[in-house]
Design a protein around this motif. Structure first.
Motif, PDB file in Angstrom:
ATOM      1  N   VAL A  24      30.782  36.364  47.678  1.00 25.80           N
ATOM      2  CA  VAL A  24      31.952  37.085  48.178  1.00 25.80           C
ATOM      3  C   VAL A  24      31.705  38.582  48.016  1.00 25.80           C
ATOM      4  O   VAL A  24      31.407  39.040  46.910  1.00 25.80           O
ATOM      5  CB  VAL A  24      33.230  36.686  47.416  1.00 25.80           C
ATOM      6  CG1 VAL A  24      34.440  37.452  47.963  1.00 25.80           C
ATOM      7  CG2 VAL A  24      33.462  35.178  47.501  1.00 25.80           C
ATOM      8  N   THR A  25      31.828  39.296  49.094  1.00 27.30           N
ATOM      9  CA  THR A  25      31.649  40.741  49.047  1.00 27.30           C
ATOM     10  C   THR A  25      32.918  41.437  49.500  1.00 27.30           C
ATOM     11  O   THR A  25      33.683  40.889  50.312  1.00 27.30           O
ATOM     12  CB  THR A  25      30.475  41.198  49.931  1.00 27.30           C
ATOM     13  OG1 THR A  25      30.718  40.775  51.281  1.00 27.30           O
ATOM     14  CG2 THR A  25      29.157  40.597  49.447  1.00 27.30           C
ATOM     15  N   ALA A  47      40.923  20.462  43.174  1.00 24.60           N
ATOM     16  CA  ALA A  47      40.511  21.724  43.789  1.00 24.60           C
ATOM     17  C   ALA A  47      39.168  22.176  43.241  1.00 24.60           C
ATOM     18  O   ALA A  47      38.817  21.887  42.113  1.00 24.60           O
ATOM     19  CB  ALA A  47      41.550  22.782  43.508  1.00 24.60           C
ATOM     20  N   ASP A  48      38.458  22.855  44.031  1.00 26.47           N
ATOM     21  CA  ASP A  48      37.199  23.446  43.588  1.00 26.47           C
ATOM     22  C   ASP A  48      37.492  24.801  42.953  1.00 26.47           C
ATOM     23  O   ASP A  48      38.597  25.289  42.988  1.00 26.47           O
ATOM     24  CB  ASP A  48      36.270  23.609  44.784  1.00 26.47           C
ATOM     25  CG  ASP A  48      34.821  23.664  44.370  1.00 26.47           C
ATOM     26  OD1 ASP A  48      34.542  23.754  43.159  1.00 26.47           O
ATOM     27  OD2 ASP A  48      33.964  23.636  45.258  1.00 26.47           O
ATOM     28  N   THR A  49      36.490  25.394  42.390  1.00 23.70           N
ATOM     29  CA  THR A  49      36.698  26.666  41.727  1.00 23.70           C
ATOM     30  C   THR A  49      36.748  27.804  42.734  1.00 23.70           C
ATOM     31  O   THR A  49      36.275  27.682  43.855  1.00 23.70           O
ATOM     32  CB  THR A  49      35.578  26.954  40.738  1.00 23.70           C
ATOM     33  OG1 THR A  49      34.356  27.046  41.476  1.00 23.70           O
ATOM     34  CG2 THR A  49      35.462  25.862  39.724  1.00 23.70           C
ATOM     35  N   GLN A  50      37.334  28.899  42.326  1.00 19.11           N
ATOM     36  CA  GLN A  50      37.367  30.093  43.160  1.00 19.11           C
ATOM     37  C   GLN A  50      36.172  30.990  42.833  1.00 19.11           C
ATOM     38  O   GLN A  50      35.769  31.098  41.676  1.00 19.11           O
ATOM     39  CB  GLN A  50      38.654  30.871  42.930  1.00 19.11           C
ATOM     40  CG  GLN A  50      39.874  30.239  43.565  1.00 19.11           C
ATOM     41  CD  GLN A  50      41.070  31.159  43.563  1.00 19.11           C
ATOM     42  OE1 GLN A  50      41.231  31.961  42.656  1.00 19.11           O
ATOM     43  NE2 GLN A  50      41.919  31.039  44.556  1.00 19.11           N
ATOM     44  N   TYR A  51      35.650  31.633  43.860  1.00 13.07           N
ATOM     45  CA  TYR A  51      34.566  32.587  43.701  1.00 13.07           C
ATOM     46  C   TYR A  51      35.120  33.961  44.054  1.00 13.07           C
ATOM     47  O   TYR A  51      35.683  34.145  45.132  1.00 13.07           O
ATOM     48  CB  TYR A  51      33.397  32.232  44.607  1.00 13.07           C
ATOM     49  CG  TYR A  51      32.758  30.923  44.232  1.00 13.07           C
ATOM     50  CD1 TYR A  51      33.284  29.721  44.679  1.00 13.07           C
ATOM     51  CD2 TYR A  51      31.645  30.885  43.405  1.00 13.07           C
ATOM     52  CE1 TYR A  51      32.720  28.511  44.324  1.00 13.07           C
ATOM     53  CE2 TYR A  51      31.065  29.686  43.043  1.00 13.07           C
ATOM     54  CZ  TYR A  51      31.610  28.508  43.506  1.00 13.07           C
ATOM     55  OH  TYR A  51      31.049  27.317  43.137  1.00 13.07           O
ATOM     56  N   PHE A  52      34.927  34.895  43.143  1.00 16.23           N
ATOM     57  CA  PHE A  52      35.553  36.197  43.295  1.00 16.23           C
ATOM     58  C   PHE A  52      34.560  37.256  43.756  1.00 16.23           C
ATOM     59  O   PHE A  52      33.376  37.223  43.413  1.00 16.23           O
ATOM     60  CB  PHE A  52      36.156  36.654  41.965  1.00 16.23           C
ATOM     61  CG  PHE A  52      37.477  36.014  41.677  1.00 16.23           C
ATOM     62  CD1 PHE A  52      37.537  34.747  41.126  1.00 16.23           C
ATOM     63  CD2 PHE A  52      38.658  36.675  41.979  1.00 16.23           C
ATOM     64  CE1 PHE A  52      38.755  34.143  40.874  1.00 16.23           C
ATOM     65  CE2 PHE A  52      39.882  36.071  41.734  1.00 16.23           C
ATOM     66  CZ  PHE A  52      39.922  34.805  41.178  1.00 16.23           C
ATOM     67  N   GLY A  53      35.098  38.221  44.498  1.00 15.75           N
ATOM     68  CA  GLY A  53      34.353  39.415  44.818  1.00 15.75           C
ATOM     69  C   GLY A  53      34.423  40.395  43.667  1.00 15.75           C
ATOM     70  O   GLY A  53      35.130  40.174  42.686  1.00 15.75           O
ATOM     71  N   VAL A  92      43.699  47.312  41.372  1.00 15.45           N
ATOM     72  CA  VAL A  92      42.394  46.767  41.713  1.00 15.45           C
ATOM     73  C   VAL A  92      42.635  45.489  42.509  1.00 15.45           C
ATOM     74  O   VAL A  92      43.391  44.611  42.073  1.00 15.45           O
ATOM     75  CB  VAL A  92      41.548  46.458  40.458  1.00 15.45           C
ATOM     76  CG1 VAL A  92      40.176  45.915  40.868  1.00 15.45           C
ATOM     77  CG2 VAL A  92      41.378  47.710  39.599  1.00 15.45           C
ATOM     78  N   TYR A  93      41.995  45.410  43.660  1.00 15.68           N
ATOM     79  CA  TYR A  93      42.211  44.285  44.563  1.00 15.68           C
ATOM     80  C   TYR A  93      40.986  43.371  44.537  1.00 15.68           C
ATOM     81  O   TYR A  93      39.857  43.823  44.691  1.00 15.68           O
ATOM     82  CB  TYR A  93      42.469  44.792  45.978  1.00 15.68           C
ATOM     83  CG  TYR A  93      43.786  45.504  46.085  1.00 15.68           C
ATOM     84  CD1 TYR A  93      43.905  46.853  45.777  1.00 15.68           C
ATOM     85  CD2 TYR A  93      44.935  44.821  46.481  1.00 15.68           C
ATOM     86  CE1 TYR A  93      45.126  47.498  45.848  1.00 15.68           C
ATOM     87  CE2 TYR A  93      46.160  45.461  46.564  1.00 15.68           C
ATOM     88  CZ  TYR A  93      46.245  46.799  46.236  1.00 15.68           C
ATOM     89  OH  TYR A  93      47.457  47.438  46.301  1.00 15.68           O
ATOM     90  N   PHE A  94      41.261  42.086  44.346  1.00 17.73           N
ATOM     91  CA  PHE A  94      40.196  41.093  44.324  1.00 17.73           C
ATOM     92  C   PHE A  94      40.392  40.086  45.438  1.00 17.73           C
ATOM     93  O   PHE A  94      41.498  39.609  45.675  1.00 17.73           O
ATOM     94  CB  PHE A  94      40.154  40.351  42.986  1.00 17.73           C
ATOM     95  CG  PHE A  94      39.654  41.175  41.845  1.00 17.73           C
ATOM     96  CD1 PHE A  94      40.535  41.785  40.968  1.00 17.73           C
ATOM     97  CD2 PHE A  94      38.291  41.348  41.659  1.00 17.73           C
ATOM     98  CE1 PHE A  94      40.068  42.548  39.914  1.00 17.73           C
ATOM     99  CE2 PHE A  94      37.814  42.121  40.600  1.00 17.73           C
ATOM    100  CZ  PHE A  94      38.709  42.720  39.730  1.00 17.73           C
TER     101      PHE A  94
END
Lengths: 110, 117
Positions: free
Chosen positions: B4-5, B103-109, B88-90
């Motif tokens: 994630v970018t 649910a699967d995990t979340q991947y963060f930018g 700060v926005y993610f």
């Protein structure tokens, strides 16, 4: 209001000690997850525990879940300086969104 | 595989200006999310999307708009920035699993630090 609330808000321990953080939530969940955030970075997933599980281990991490009390705990054993971070619990309140708590700031003293 | 970018990484706006934050993921995830993080507040969900062309409001949607024209991109817009939107926005994404599955995990930018003067 937020679904999950961590306790304590801040925790400072000596390197090598165990760190325990707690999370309470309000509504029924499918699963509960713990994430770590290093200063200035995004969140990184640590571990997921399903609503029908009571305990889960991953390396030095141990998570428990008590759905009757709507609470979870994260135990980090043999803490290291690199464990210094903020830790968040997150609950899967619906099929599409995850709600995060306000976090516990963990500091490991050398 | 970049994950994630987010662009930009930093931005300073004057009150009333507009801007768009871009989130991109290359993991073919269905779900995408925008959060804001303020000191001592944890992450609060602004908007989310369960698939291309669909968006929904989260906890704090006022003052923001989103679009998901392509599966891999999720845009967050501020039409008229206010100092209260300094944060700060993610962005995050995750797989969509069949109903009833966990649910699967979340991947963060890495986040976008926005200051509104």
């Amino acid at each position: 209001s937020q679904q999950g609330e961590e306790d304590p808000q801040a925790l400072s321990i000596q390197e090598g000690e165990n760190a325990t953080m707690n999370c309470s939530y309000k509504t029924s969940i499918n699963n509960l997850q713990w994430y770590r955030q290093n200063s200035g970075r995004g969140l990184v997933h640590l571990i997921l525990i399903r609503s029908n599980e009571r305990e889960k281990h991953s390396g030095r991490l141990r998570v428990t879940l008590d759905t009757s009390k709507k609470s979870s705990s994260l135990l980090i054993t043999a803490s290291r300086a690199a464990d210094t971070a903020s830790y968040f619990c997150a609950t899967d309140a619906s099929a599409s969104k995850i709600i995060f708590g306000s976090g516990t700031r963990l500091s490991i003293r050398p | 595989n970049a994950g994630v970018t987010q662009t930009p990484k930093f931005r300073v706006l004057k009150t009333g200006q507009s801007m768009t934050l871009l989130c991109a993921q290359d993991m073919n995830h269905e779900y995408m999310y925008w959060y804001r993080q303020d000191p001592g507040m944890g992450l609060r969900l602004i908007h989310y999307s369960v698939g291309e062309g669909t968006t929904a409001k989260g906890e704090v949607p006022d003052g923001y708009n989103v679009s998901r024209l392509k599966k891999q991109n999720f845009l967050l817009g501020l039409e008229s920035a206010a100092p209260s939107q300094t944060s700060v926005y993610f962005c995050a994404s995750r797989l969509s699993l069949p109903r009833g599955r966990d649910a699967d995990t979340q991947y963060f930018g890495p986040g976008t630090r926005l200051t509104v003067l």
